[in-house]
Enzyme design. Structure first.
Site, PDB file in Angstrom:
ATOM      1  N   GLU A 182       0.830  -1.220   0.000  1.00 28.74           N
ATOM      2  CA  GLU A 182       0.000   0.000   0.000  1.00 28.74           C
ATOM      3  C   GLU A 182       0.859   1.262   0.000  1.00 28.74           C
ATOM      4  O   GLU A 182       0.514   2.248   0.640  1.00 28.74           O
ATOM      5  CB  GLU A 182      -0.929   0.020   1.219  1.00 28.74           C
ATOM      6  CG  GLU A 182      -2.177  -0.772   1.040  1.00 28.74           C
ATOM      7  CD  GLU A 182      -2.868  -0.404  -0.257  1.00 28.74           C
ATOM      8  OE1 GLU A 182      -3.289  -1.341  -0.934  1.00 28.74           O
ATOM      9  OE2 GLU A 182      -2.957   0.781  -0.617  1.00 28.74           O
TER      10      GLU A 182
HETATM   11  C1  LIG Z   1       2.611  -9.747   0.386  1.00 27.58           C
HETATM   12  C2  LIG Z   1       2.365  -8.645  -0.588  1.00 27.58           C
HETATM   13  C3  LIG Z   1       1.063  -8.323  -0.943  1.00 27.58           C
HETATM   14  C4  LIG Z   1       0.827  -7.319  -1.880  1.00 27.58           C
HETATM   15  N1  LIG Z   1      -0.465  -7.067  -2.283  1.00 27.58           N
HETATM   16  C5  LIG Z   1      -0.660  -6.249  -3.365  1.00 27.58           C
HETATM   17  C6  LIG Z   1      -1.961  -6.141  -3.966  1.00 27.58           C
HETATM   18  O1  LIG Z   1      -2.936  -6.726  -3.493  1.00 27.58           O
HETATM   19  N2  LIG Z   1      -2.082  -5.377  -5.080  1.00 27.58           N
HETATM   20  C7  LIG Z   1      -1.031  -4.706  -5.631  1.00 27.58           C
HETATM   21  O2  LIG Z   1      -1.212  -4.043  -6.636  1.00 27.58           O
HETATM   22  N3  LIG Z   1       0.205  -4.782  -5.076  1.00 27.58           N
HETATM   23  C8  LIG Z   1       0.420  -5.538  -3.958  1.00 27.58           C
HETATM   24  N4  LIG Z   1       1.665  -5.646  -3.418  1.00 27.58           N
HETATM   25  C9  LIG Z   1       2.756  -4.856  -3.972  1.00 27.58           C
HETATM   26  C10 LIG Z   1       3.197  -3.729  -3.061  1.00 27.58           C
HETATM   27  O3  LIG Z   1       2.211  -2.741  -2.970  1.00 27.58           O
HETATM   28  C11 LIG Z   1       4.547  -3.215  -3.598  1.00 27.58           C
HETATM   29  O4  LIG Z   1       5.499  -4.215  -3.304  1.00 27.58           O
HETATM   30  C12 LIG Z   1       4.942  -1.894  -2.998  1.00 27.58           C
HETATM   31  O5  LIG Z   1       4.065  -0.873  -3.440  1.00 27.58           O
HETATM   32  C13 LIG Z   1       6.363  -1.482  -3.350  1.00 27.58           C
HETATM   33  O6  LIG Z   1       6.657  -1.689  -4.714  1.00 27.58           O
HETATM   34  P1  LIG Z   1       7.951  -2.522  -5.116  1.00 27.58           P
HETATM   35  O7  LIG Z   1       7.939  -3.779  -4.353  1.00 27.58           O
HETATM   36  O8  LIG Z   1       8.036  -2.618  -6.573  1.00 27.58           O
HETATM   37  O9  LIG Z   1       9.150  -1.641  -4.580  1.00 27.58           O
HETATM   38  P2  LIG Z   1       9.868  -0.425  -5.345  1.00 27.58           P
HETATM   39  O10 LIG Z   1       8.862   0.506  -5.896  1.00 27.58           O
HETATM   40  O11 LIG Z   1      10.880  -0.972  -6.269  1.00 27.58           O
HETATM   41  O12 LIG Z   1      10.596   0.300  -4.134  1.00 27.58           O
HETATM   42  C14 LIG Z   1      11.754  -0.234  -3.503  1.00 27.58           C
HETATM   43  C15 LIG Z   1      12.182   0.714  -2.387  1.00 27.58           C
HETATM   44  O13 LIG Z   1      12.542   1.982  -2.942  1.00 27.58           O
HETATM   45  C16 LIG Z   1      11.805   3.035  -2.337  1.00 27.58           C
HETATM   46  N5  LIG Z   1      11.428   3.997  -3.373  1.00 27.58           N
HETATM   47  C17 LIG Z   1      10.917   3.742  -4.591  1.00 27.58           C
HETATM   48  N6  LIG Z   1      10.682   4.891  -5.245  1.00 27.58           N
HETATM   49  C18 LIG Z   1      11.050   5.893  -4.445  1.00 27.58           C
HETATM   50  C19 LIG Z   1      11.034   7.309  -4.525  1.00 27.58           C
HETATM   51  N7  LIG Z   1      10.573   7.934  -5.620  1.00 27.58           N
HETATM   52  N8  LIG Z   1      11.496   8.024  -3.497  1.00 27.58           N
HETATM   53  C20 LIG Z   1      11.937   7.416  -2.388  1.00 27.58           C
HETATM   54  N9  LIG Z   1      11.982   6.080  -2.227  1.00 27.58           N
HETATM   55  C21 LIG Z   1      11.534   5.331  -3.240  1.00 27.58           C
HETATM   56  C22 LIG Z   1      10.574   2.379  -1.715  1.00 27.58           C
HETATM   57  O14 LIG Z   1      10.141   3.080  -0.574  1.00 27.58           O
HETATM   58  C23 LIG Z   1      11.090   0.979  -1.370  1.00 27.58           C
HETATM   59  O15 LIG Z   1      11.614   0.981  -0.075  1.00 27.58           O
HETATM   60  C24 LIG Z   1       1.908  -6.597  -2.430  1.00 27.58           C
HETATM   61  C25 LIG Z   1       3.219  -6.904  -2.046  1.00 27.58           C
HETATM   62  C26 LIG Z   1       3.453  -7.921  -1.163  1.00 27.58           C
HETATM   63  C27 LIG Z   1       4.868  -8.261  -0.819  1.00 27.58           C
END
Ligand SMILES: Cc1cc2nc3c(=O)[nH]c(=O)nc-3n(C[C@H](O)[C@H](O)[C@H](O)COP(=O)(O)OP(=O)(O)OC[C@H]3O[C@@H](n4cnc5c(N)ncnc54)[C@H](O)[C@@H]3O)c2cc1C
Length: 595
Positions: A441
């Site tokens: 989220e």
């Molecule tokens: C168990 C689980 C359930 C989930 N359920 C859902 C779901 O139901 N529906 C859905 O759509 N998604 C879901 N997700 C996905 C989840 O919302 C994403 O994993 C999350 O939004 C982060 O995206 P990412 O993993 O690609 O990380 P990234 O976007 O790659 O980010 C990696 C890190 O970099 C930081 N970061 C990235 N961009 C910036 C920025 N511009 N400035 C500062 N810091 C930054 C982030 O804070 C993070 O710490 C789920 C994930 C998990 C693990």
């Protein structure tokens, strides 16, 4: 096996003595929820969570969900029956407006029930939680046809919902979404693409699953401006609501993950699946945000819920486990050693959790009541003020409650010593489960940026100005009350730190945005401390007023806990302010190759 008792008494005290829920009686739905009915509803929810869901928490963790070769996913033993009970109890739609088939009761009740559900079994609670988010988005942005076809079944829980944003190359940056939508002559769309990490994406709890999917219509602009939102059902419903043909959406696999094993986290493959537009073309992100705001509050509640259940188990253990003697001399001379609850360091940890839980619950209830005002008041000004509050506090609740929820799950595990590290006590499950709310989220770093980068300056700073005015107003109004001095003075100081930090950003971050980025997480936590401190002042005032009539000792306990918060937790605002004012220089100086 871990225990759980829903904190019904605490909720009733907050609603009646702290927030005076009766003052909202003019709002639709509130007159239908007099205090005795609220207590009865919460009692029922507590019973379901304690008796049916708590025992399944461990089962869900050890069995997990299974994907079968034909793509079906089955949930752990007992989940289906528990979900049937949840649906029979009508819990999903208790706060949905009656015109859509819900019970129309205050939203605050849903947030409370959701806390109980997530404490008892977070992985299970996510199935109805996501459905509630999807219902909210459909109500606001769906057409009357979509309402008629989907809402009745989702509100009862007969069908469940999901949200599909994430793709392999696209997490935080939704502008990178590649899933495609192609318009068909009949007005529907064909959706093609792969979504990952989709919670509750496939399961056996309901015969149909309604996916809300962000995709890009052919020819739409790049970035987030070109995203549209679609309803993509697992089975396309017939006009009479019965299930029609299977749609082109399947679960490719389920993730092996750290915790919440009872919730299926799916890779969803959309292969020309039929979808129907929600809101207008290219307005998808705005529509999805309706769901995400609901979901973000819900995720904050998960942080609190895990902190609460972990705390309850740590208390029970600390009263039983005999080790060492109290520093001031043996307290239980008849026993071979004293229970560890006599040790100041154990008490420090327990008090920190308790002081967080009670104030965090107050913060959630306060904000949920604002949500009720924002959606139900007939006064436009009142609605706007409540909406401002929601916008400002949502990232704080999501980020602070989940960061601290995880920290408290670890602190509770620590009280078990080595016994917390082995599976038998269930404490390590709380730690694993509490880790994900910090990430999904919108990862907590992103919540902090939302707060600092968007919410502070929005509408000329109207929301933060109102928050300052309300807190200062409370401090002024109560200034003459000597009994409240131990609470009001520290809050005044902490509020000063928050104001200085806000001013520092205004003066130092506009020209150098890295200063805002580097200080955002500290600011979010500084804000959280002040908000929790304000909650403690309001709780303390209510406890002072109630203590003469309440001889149970509960009010005295609240006043001691409030003092603990003021003396031992709120002073952290000074450190947070110092970090913010240090700026971004040392954070940004090293080139990437030096890491
Ligand atoms: C168990 C689980 C359930 C989930 N359920 C859902 C779901 O139901 N529906 C859905 O759509 N998604 C879901 N997700 C996905 C989840 O919302 C994403 O994993 C999350 O939004 C982060 O995206 P990412 O993993 O690609 O990380 P990234 O976007 O790659 O980010 C990696 C890190 O970099 C930081 N970061 C990235 N961009 C910036 C920025 N511009 N400035 C500062 N810091 C930054 C982030 O804070 C993070 O710490 C789920 C994930 C998990 C693990």
């Amino acid at each position: 096996m871990p225990v759980y008792k829903a904190p019904v008494d605490d909720v009733v005290f907050l609603l009646s003595d702290v927030f005076h829920i009766e003052r909202h009686a003019n709002l639709p739905g509130f007159a239908d929820a007099p205090p005795d009915l609220i207590t009865a509803i919460l009692g029922e929810a507590a019973k379901f969570c304690e008796d049916a869901l708590t025992p399944l928490n461990r089962v869900g963790d050890t069995q997990g969900c299974k994907r079968h070769p034909d793509g079906r996913v089955t949930t752990p033993d007992g989940f289906k029956e528990a979900f049937r009970q949840l649906v029979a109890g009508g819990w999903i739609g208790i706060s949905v407006p009656t015109e859509f088939g819900g019970q129309g009761l205050p939203t605050v009740l849903t947030q409370i029930v959701n806390e109980f559900l997530a404490s008892a079994n977070m992985a299970f609670a996510m199935y109805p939680g996501l459905t509630q988010g999807a219902i909210a988005a459909l109500i606001v942005h769906g057409t009357p046809e979509l309402h008629a076809l989907y809402l009745p079944k989702m509100i009862t829980g007969e069908w469940t919902g999901t949200m599909n944003l994430t793709e392999p190359q696209c997490g935080t940056d939704l502008g990178l979404i590649r899933t495609k939508a192609v318009k068909q002559p009949d007005g529907s769309y064909r959706i093609t693409g792969t979504k990952i990490f989709i919670s509750a994406g496939e399961h056996d709890l309901a015969p149909n699953i309604v996916h809300l999917v962000l995709a890009r219509i052919e020819g739409a602009p790049a970035g987030t401006k070109g995203l549209s939102l679609f309803v993509v059902p697992k089975f396309v419903p017939q006009a009479d609501g019965s299930l029609g043909a299977p749609n082109g959406v399947t679960c490719g696999s389920i993730e092996e993950k750290m915790g919440i094993h009872g919730n299926s986290t799916c890779v969803m493959n959309y292969d020309g699946a039929a979808g129907w537009l929600v809101a207008s073309e290219n307005e998808g992100l705005r529509a999805m945000f309706t769901m995400m705001n609901e979901a973000r509050l819900g995720v904050g509640v998960q942080g609190l819920a895990l902190s609460e259940v972990a705390y309850q188990n740590a208390v029970a253990y600390a009263k039983e486990r005999l080790q060492g003697r109290a520093i001031t001399g043996a307290k239980f001379k008849d026993k071979p050693a004293d229970p560890i609850i006599v040790h100041p360091d154990v008490r420090r940890a327990l008090m920190s959790m308790r002081a967080f839980n009670e104030a965090a619950r107050a913060l959630v209830l306060w904000t949920a009541l604002k949500s009720d005002v924002a959606h139900r008041s007939s006064d436009a000004k009142e609605r706007q003020a409540a909406d401002d509050h929601m916008g400002l506090l949502t990232p704080v609740i999501k980020g602070v409650l989940t960061d601290q929820g995880f920290a408290n799950a670890v602190a509770a595990q620590q009280i078990f010593g080595g016994h917390g590290y082995i599976k038998e006590t269930g404490m390590e499950q709380f730690v694993r489960d509490a880790r994900i709310p910090m990430i999904y989220e919108g990862a907590n770093g992103i919540q902090a940026l939302d707060l600092v980068g968007r919410k502070l300056a929005k509408d000329g700073g109207r929301a933060i100005t109102a928050f300052f005015a309300e807190t200062q107003g409370f401090l002024k109004e109560r200034a003459g009350d000597a009994a409240l001095k131990p609470y009001l003075e520290p809050l005044g100081k902490a509020l000063g730190h928050l104001q200085q930090a806000t001013m520092w950003f205004a003066q130092n971050a506009l020209a150098k945005p890295d200063n805002a980025g580097a200080g955002a997480t500290d600011y979010m936590h500084l804000f959280g401390l002040v908000a929790l401190g304000y909650m403690w002042c309001r709780i303390a005032a209510a406890a002072q007023a109630a203590r003469a009539a309440d001889t149970s000792g509960r009010m005295e306990a609240k006043l001691v806990t409030a003092r603990f918060f003021m003396e031992r937790m709120l002073p952290e605002t000074a450190t947070r302010l110092a970090r913010i004012q240090a700026g971004a220089a040392a954070v940004m100086e090293l080139p990437a190759e030096a890491f």
